[in-house]
Design a protein around this motif. Structure first.
Motif, PDB file in Angstrom:
ATOM      1  N   GLY A 185      62.469 -29.650 -21.914  1.00  0.00           N
ATOM      2  CA  GLY A 185      61.286 -28.516 -21.808  1.00  0.00           C
ATOM      3  C   GLY A 185      61.629 -27.636 -20.702  1.00  0.00           C
ATOM      4  O   GLY A 185      62.821 -26.985 -20.665  1.00  0.00           O
ATOM      5  N   GLY A 219      65.666 -33.480 -23.419  1.00  0.00           N
ATOM      6  CA  GLY A 219      64.262 -32.964 -23.899  1.00  0.00           C
ATOM      7  C   GLY A 219      63.639 -32.330 -22.847  1.00  0.00           C
ATOM      8  O   GLY A 219      62.502 -32.740 -22.519  1.00  0.00           O
ATOM      9  N   TRP A 234      69.498 -34.189 -29.271  1.00  0.00           N
ATOM     10  CA  TRP A 234      70.039 -35.635 -28.825  1.00  0.00           C
ATOM     11  C   TRP A 234      69.772 -36.695 -29.783  1.00  0.00           C
ATOM     12  O   TRP A 234      68.651 -36.769 -30.361  1.00  0.00           O
ATOM     13  N   MET A 273      62.973 -23.318 -24.575  1.00  0.00           N
ATOM     14  CA  MET A 273      62.593 -24.233 -23.457  1.00  0.00           C
ATOM     15  C   MET A 273      63.721 -23.876 -22.504  1.00  0.00           C
ATOM     16  O   MET A 273      63.425 -24.070 -21.392  1.00  0.00           O
ATOM     17  N   ASN A 328      58.861 -38.376 -30.112  1.00  0.00           N
ATOM     18  CA  ASN A 328      59.571 -37.507 -31.447  1.00  0.00           C
ATOM     19  C   ASN A 328      60.570 -37.960 -31.884  1.00  0.00           C
ATOM     20  O   ASN A 328      61.322 -37.452 -32.990  1.00  0.00           O
ATOM     21  N   ASP A 358      60.713 -29.957 -15.778  1.00  0.00           N
ATOM     22  CA  ASP A 358      59.685 -30.664 -14.808  1.00  0.00           C
ATOM     23  C   ASP A 358      60.461 -32.075 -14.312  1.00  0.00           C
ATOM     24  O   ASP A 358      60.333 -32.074 -13.045  1.00  0.00           O
ATOM     25  N   GLY A 362      70.414 -28.616 -28.772  1.00  0.00           N
ATOM     26  CA  GLY A 362      70.671 -29.165 -29.745  1.00  0.00           C
ATOM     27  C   GLY A 362      69.949 -30.354 -29.738  1.00  0.00           C
ATOM     28  O   GLY A 362      69.013 -30.629 -28.814  1.00  0.00           O
ATOM     29  N   VAL A 404      69.040 -30.524 -21.634  1.00  0.00           N
ATOM     30  CA  VAL A 404      69.326 -30.708 -23.281  1.00  0.00           C
ATOM     31  C   VAL A 404      67.956 -30.388 -23.889  1.00  0.00           C
ATOM     32  O   VAL A 404      66.908 -31.135 -23.484  1.00  0.00           O
ATOM     33  N   ASP A 405      67.970 -29.449 -24.962  1.00  0.00           N
ATOM     34  CA  ASP A 405      66.926 -29.259 -25.575  1.00  0.00           C
ATOM     35  C   ASP A 405      67.065 -28.586 -26.922  1.00  0.00           C
ATOM     36  O   ASP A 405      68.187 -27.793 -26.988  1.00  0.00           O
ATOM     37  N   ARG A 406      66.096 -28.997 -27.977  1.00  0.00           N
ATOM     38  CA  ARG A 406      66.663 -28.532 -29.333  1.00  0.00           C
ATOM     39  C   ARG A 406      65.993 -27.067 -29.291  1.00  0.00           C
ATOM     40  O   ARG A 406      66.422 -26.274 -30.187  1.00  0.00           O
ATOM     41  N   GLN A 407      64.934 -26.688 -28.558  1.00  0.00           N
ATOM     42  CA  GLN A 407      64.427 -25.347 -28.460  1.00  0.00           C
ATOM     43  C   GLN A 407      65.092 -24.405 -27.485  1.00  0.00           C
ATOM     44  O   GLN A 407      65.109 -24.689 -26.181  1.00  0.00           O
ATOM     45  N   PHE A 423      55.201 -25.221 -20.549  1.00  0.00           N
ATOM     46  CA  PHE A 423      56.210 -26.473 -19.925  1.00  0.00           C
ATOM     47  C   PHE A 423      56.825 -25.698 -18.598  1.00  0.00           C
ATOM     48  O   PHE A 423      57.985 -26.561 -18.101  1.00  0.00           O
ATOM     49  N   HIS A 431      61.908 -37.384 -20.129  1.00  0.00           N
ATOM     50  CA  HIS A 431      60.132 -37.346 -20.252  1.00  0.00           C
ATOM     51  C   HIS A 431      59.540 -37.021 -21.444  1.00  0.00           C
ATOM     52  O   HIS A 431      59.680 -35.756 -21.917  1.00  0.00           O
ATOM     53  N   HIS A 432      58.848 -37.852 -21.991  1.00  0.00           N
ATOM     54  CA  HIS A 432      57.959 -37.449 -23.136  1.00  0.00           C
ATOM     55  C   HIS A 432      58.539 -36.841 -24.309  1.00  0.00           C
ATOM     56  O   HIS A 432      58.209 -35.883 -25.001  1.00  0.00           O
ATOM     57  N   PHE A 466      69.620 -42.931 -29.800  1.00  0.00           N
ATOM     58  CA  PHE A 466      68.850 -42.131 -28.887  1.00  0.00           C
ATOM     59  C   PHE A 466      69.222 -42.702 -27.624  1.00  0.00           C
ATOM     60  O   PHE A 466      69.567 -42.069 -26.477  1.00  0.00           O
ATOM     61  N   HIS A 490      56.443 -26.981 -29.603  1.00  0.00           N
ATOM     62  CA  HIS A 490      55.635 -26.851 -28.420  1.00  0.00           C
ATOM     63  C   HIS A 490      55.804 -25.319 -28.045  1.00  0.00           C
ATOM     64  O   HIS A 490      57.039 -24.640 -28.238  1.00  0.00           O
TER      65      HIS A 490
END
Ligand SMILES: C[S@@+](CC[C@H](N)C(=O)[O-])C[C@H]1O[C@@H](n2cnc3c(N)ncnc32)[C@H](O)[C@@H]1O
Length: 267
Positions: free
Chosen positions: A75, A73, A125, A103, A146, A78, A123, A97-100, A37, A141-142, A153, A32
């Protein structure tokens, strides 16, 4: 693993992109763009926001110290920042927390702008769940569409919510967010996509694995801007030279659905 978790795994695995198509793709079809975001200044008033806000107010009243919110996750955050509006905010701290990493940079900038103390964990989740600690409210959310291996999870979301006042709020679409493009996979790649895992399938895994009976709300969100041909071409692993074809083909598929699902439970 139970039958519901097996079903989720099988349906999600079926949505992978065949290796020969992926190898020829000019760009990663899954990643993404962080700029898409950035959280809005005024969050939409949705059932997910209302549910997380109620949990945060309950936790803040119980602890007299404000609630901590974990966004998995995240992003741009939001989901987490929506809980802090309107004033007076029950939120004392947010962790994303996000792997990107890009973000998380958007998340950090948004927290800074709003004057909310924050932390970030980069990292995947649930691998990084221990670094994220436990929180009053866990929002996600959303992200579920994935995930292939859903039980760990969901179990980690559940374990990250600390009681007795807190809880978990998951928001997702009723089917895979790219399912509306399935006719275009056939058109451009002669590929039949298998049916999508649904929000009902996710709830079945929650019941089966955690014995949780969540509150489920189906609702309709504002229509999102249609995704342009460039965005769709990237998802379909097509080069820029085929943008005109993508544009015409897009006109032949029904628009994206606007229904969403909020799933809430307390540990
Ligand atoms: C569709 S975006 C949703 C972002 C945000 N929650 C929102 O609703 O605006 C999904 C996000 O989840 C992240 N993500 C997906 N799977 C993840 C995982 N297993 N662990 C951590 N982040 C993940 C992606 O990097 C992306 O930022």
């Amino acid at each position: 693993m139970g039958a519901a978790a097996d079903r989720w795994r099988e349906l999600q695995s079926g949505r992978g992109i065949p290796e020969h198509i992926r190898r020829a793709a000019p760009a990663d079809p899954w990643t993404h763009r962080a700029a898409d975001f950035a959280p809005p200044a005024e969050p939409a008033d949705t059932p997910s926001r209302a549910a997380a806000r109620a949990l945060a107010e309950r936790a803040a009243a119980w602890s007299c110290a404000g609630a901590s919110v974990l966004d998995v996750g995240c992003g741009g955050g939001d989901a987490a920042f929506a809980v802090a509006r309107p004033d007076p905010s029950p939120v004392a701290r947010v962790v994303g927390v996000d792997r990107q990493a890009d973000m998380l940079a958007v998340f950090a900038a948004a927290a800074h702008e709003r004057g909310i103390p924050y932390g970030t964990v980069q990292g995947a989740w649930p691998d990084v769940a221990a670094d994220a600690d436990r929180h009053d409210v866990v929002v996600c959310h959303h992200v579920l569409h994935n995930v292939v291996d859903l039980p760990p999870f969901l179990a980690a979301l559940h374990a990250a919510a600390r009681g007795p006042a807190g809880g978990v709020v998951v928001e997702m679409l009723p089917e895979h967010p790219m399912a509306w493009l399935d006719p275009l996979w056939r058109h451009f790649h002669d590929l039949d996509r298998p049916p999508s895992a649904t929000a009902d399938d996710a709830v079945a895994v929650l019941r089966e694995e955690l014995g949780v009976e969540p509150e489920v709300r189906n609702w309709t969100r504002d229509r999102r801007l249609p995704h342009d041909a460039g965005w769709v071409a990237r998802r379909l692993c097509l080069p820029a030279s085929r943008l005109a074809e993508v544009e015409s083909a897009l006109a032949t598929v029904p628009p994206r659905r606007t229904d969403a699902v909020t799933i809430v439970w307390s540990p």
